[in-house]
Design an enzyme around this catalytic site. Structure first.
Site, PDB file in Angstrom:
ATOM      1  N   CYS A 265      12.860  12.445  17.055  1.00  0.00           N
ATOM      2  CA  CYS A 265      12.953  12.445  18.527  1.00  0.00           C
ATOM      3  C   CYS A 265      11.617  12.952  19.053  1.00  0.00           C
ATOM      4  O   CYS A 265      11.510  14.094  19.507  1.00  0.00           O
ATOM      5  CB  CYS A 265      14.099  13.317  19.010  1.00  0.00           C
ATOM      6  N   ALA A 266      10.598  12.124  19.002  1.00  0.00           N
ATOM      7  CA  ALA A 266       9.214  12.595  19.082  1.00  0.00           C
ATOM      8  C   ALA A 266       8.592  12.628  20.470  1.00  0.00           C
ATOM      9  O   ALA A 266       7.627  13.360  20.688  1.00  0.00           O
ATOM     10  CB  ALA A 266       8.328  11.732  18.173  1.00  0.00           C
ATOM     11  N   ALA A 267       9.072  11.829  21.409  1.00  0.00           N
ATOM     12  CA  ALA A 267       8.375  11.688  22.697  1.00  0.00           C
ATOM     13  C   ALA A 267       8.231  13.040  23.403  1.00  0.00           C
ATOM     14  O   ALA A 267       9.150  13.867  23.341  1.00  0.00           O
ATOM     15  CB  ALA A 267       9.118  10.705  23.595  1.00  0.00           C
ATOM     16  N   PRO A 268       7.078  13.273  24.051  1.00  0.00           N
ATOM     17  CA  PRO A 268       5.925  12.369  24.207  1.00  0.00           C
ATOM     18  C   PRO A 268       4.947  12.364  23.044  1.00  0.00           C
ATOM     19  O   PRO A 268       3.908  11.737  23.114  1.00  0.00           O
ATOM     20  CB  PRO A 268       5.251  12.897  25.472  1.00  0.00           C
ATOM     21  N   GLY A 269       5.261  13.114  21.987  1.00  0.00           N
ATOM     22  CA  GLY A 269       4.461  13.016  20.770  1.00  0.00           C
ATOM     23  C   GLY A 269       3.614  14.212  20.406  1.00  0.00           C
ATOM     24  O   GLY A 269       2.844  14.144  19.449  1.00  0.00           O
ATOM     25  N   GLY A 270       3.721  15.298  21.128  1.00  0.00           N
ATOM     26  CA  GLY A 270       2.871  16.457  20.868  1.00  0.00           C
ATOM     27  C   GLY A 270       3.017  17.013  19.465  1.00  0.00           C
ATOM     28  O   GLY A 270       2.018  17.289  18.788  1.00  0.00           O
ATOM     29  N   LYS A 271       4.241  17.172  19.009  1.00  0.00           N
ATOM     30  CA  LYS A 271       4.467  17.710  17.661  1.00  0.00           C
ATOM     31  C   LYS A 271       3.973  16.733  16.601  1.00  0.00           C
ATOM     32  O   LYS A 271       3.384  17.149  15.587  1.00  0.00           O
ATOM     33  CB  LYS A 271       5.947  18.022  17.463  1.00  0.00           C
ATOM     34  N   ASP A 316      16.920   4.559  17.066  1.00  0.00           N
ATOM     35  CA  ASP A 316      17.994   5.438  17.528  1.00  0.00           C
ATOM     36  C   ASP A 316      18.299   6.444  16.426  1.00  0.00           C
ATOM     37  O   ASP A 316      18.711   6.062  15.320  1.00  0.00           O
ATOM     38  CB  ASP A 316      19.232   4.586  17.828  1.00  0.00           C
ATOM     39  N   CYS A 387      14.839  23.369  22.436  1.00  0.00           N
ATOM     40  CA  CYS A 387      14.217  24.181  23.495  1.00  0.00           C
ATOM     41  C   CYS A 387      15.307  24.825  24.349  1.00  0.00           C
ATOM     42  O   CYS A 387      15.290  24.742  25.574  1.00  0.00           O
ATOM     43  CB  CYS A 387      13.254  23.350  24.342  1.00  0.00           C
TER      44      CYS A 387
END
Length: 469
Positions: A265-271, A316, A387
């Site tokens: 579940c990566a968006a927006p991709g920072g990690k 998904d 979070c």
């Protein structure tokens, strides 16, 4: 020459989008500031402060209005209610704006929006509040601590009760204060482009104030800039805006050269970008998310930062991907959650989220964990993070996972943390709290999938086996 825009009219429009139409606050604010980029820094700051401040203090503001208005807030027309809310915020929390100006501008705005017949009502309520601001009656803290905390810090009562049962009154009040404090932007230096020192010097030349973060050397706190898009260092990918709590996910994951990583579940991709950076050009990070829009956000960041060892994929997380079975050295499961740990940044979440919503999300998290654990190869690891500061989505989910996944054990994460944070690790997990830590409220746990030939282990708290690093 007349002004092209009316700041208070823009504020009204943004607040209506958020409170009436359900647009997320950070999106609504960003959209209006991007649309009116010609506004000077002072006007932009005024719009941002009034919108964010009105949302932050809305429960208290409504409590105040209801003491002086014959028509209760929830019975008012949305435009009038919103005009009054933003005006009361200015009356109570912005000493630099004269009370008379606040009242007059609110009346003008009501008329401009077609509510000429309600000018007297708006004027009367606001001037009465302005005269009696020091006479407002609040609940007594000792007799009714839940109501006092809820109104004083503008947090729904169900959240206050939840946290009091888990953390105690002193810690809860620190958390609530932390939500209302002003926080600088936190960034992560793109070490493949320049050193921390070089980035710091570059930012200062661009007029940005830079401070070190106590938890990680390559994390910096920045302030004093107008907007990020105006910084050349941001446009060319010299740094990534990312809270320290998010950076710690990659630190805890501890990727090694050549690792295959799936961020589900990566968006927006920072990690994902951070892990790609730590891999130093080796391996591959599959940064996935559910929608085309979210995958587009990841692709934008990949393009801006220039990493080659990362790709964006639309998948998904609740649906098993046979091609991913047992291929990942590391799975990052930073899952959808209630967001109760980031209310300082996404204030409107506290009005959108419900107790029932948190329960539904905890079930979704378990569903996703039950799927993505199958992507971890023997000897690999899964990092679970949220979070939020809701135990049902955090430690309770970890206990459930370990009880239902005997092939996994909790790994000791203390070696990946600075000394200040190591003392807060419990049952192999770390819960950061706003106002207590220099961070958002974030939860972490790392579990390792056993290999066919196992090494020794230690028994941790609650009987869980904790892998030594």
């Amino acid at each position: 020459m007349a002004k092209m825009t009316d700041d208070r009219e823009l504020i009204l429009g943004v607040l209506l989008e958020i409170t009436r139409d359900g647009v997320y606050s950070h999106i609504a604010i960003r959209n209006v500031l991007e649309k009116y980029q010609y506004l000077d820094k002072k006007e932009r700051a005024f719009i941002t402060r009034v919108v964010e401040g009105t949302l932050e203090r809305m429960i208290e503001i409504d409590y105040i209005i209801n003491q002086f208005s014959n028509v209760k807030v929830n019975k008012m027309k949305p435009v009038i209610r919103t005009i009054l809310r933003s005006a009361v915020y200015q009356l109570k929390y912005m000493d630099g704006v004269p009370d008379s100006a606040v009242c007059n501008e609110a009346v003008k705005l009501a008329e401009k929006k077609g509510f000429r017949s309600l000018k007297g009502f708006v004027n009367g309520v606001l001037r009465t509040i302005a005269r009696n601001m020091d006479q407002i009656r609040y609940p007594e803290k000792e007799k009714n601590p839940v109501s006092w905390l809820s109104i004083h810090y503008s947090i729904p009562e169900w959240m206050v009760k939840l946290w009091l049962s888990e953390y105690g009154a002193e810690t809860v009040e620190k958390m609530l204060k932390g939500f209302l404090e002003e926080h600088p932007t936190v960034i992560r230096c793109n070490l493949r482009k320049q050193s921390e020192k070089e980035l710091t010097e570059r930012l200062r030349k661009e007029g940005v104030k830079v401070e070190a973060h106590p938890y990680l050397s390559y994390a910096k706190k920045i302030s004093g800039y107008d907007h990020l898009g105006g910084l050349e260092s941001f446009r060319d990918g010299a740094f990534q805006v990312q809270d320290i709590s998010s950076m710690l996910v990659a630190e805890i994951a501890a990727p090694q050269r050549g690792n295959q990583v799936i961020d589900v579940c990566a968006a927006p991709g920072g990690k994902s970008m951070h892990i790609a950076d730590l891999l130093d050009g080796s391996g591959m990070v599959a940064a996935r998310d559910l929608t085309e829009y979210k995958v587009g956000l990841i692709e934008e960041n990949i393009c801006r930062t220039g990493f080659q060892n990362i790709r964006a994929e639309q998948k998904d997380a609740t649906v098993f991907d046979k091609d991913s079975e047992r291929i990942a050295d590391i799975v990052i499961a930073d899952l959808p959650c209630s967001g109760l740990g980031v209310l300082a940044k996404k204030t409107d979440l506290k009005y959108k989220m419900t107790k029932e919503g948190t329960e539904s999300l905890a079930k979704l998290q378990r569903e996703i964990l039950g799927v993505v654990k199958n992507y971890v190869k023997e000897g690999g690891a899964l990092v679970y993070s949220t979070c939020t500061i809701n135990p049902a989505e955090n430690l309770e989910n970890v206990r459930w996972f370990l009880d239902n996944s005997p092939e996994f054990e909790a790994e000791d994460i203390t070696p990946f943390l600075c000394g200040e944070l190591q003392k807060d690790v419990k049952e192999g997990c770390l819960q950061l709290l706003p106002g207590v830590h220099d961070s958002d409220g974030i939860f972490y746990c790392k579990v390792q999938k056993e290999e066919k030939v196992r090494g020794s282990y230690e028994t941790g708290e609650k009987g869980y086996r904790i892998f030594p690093v």
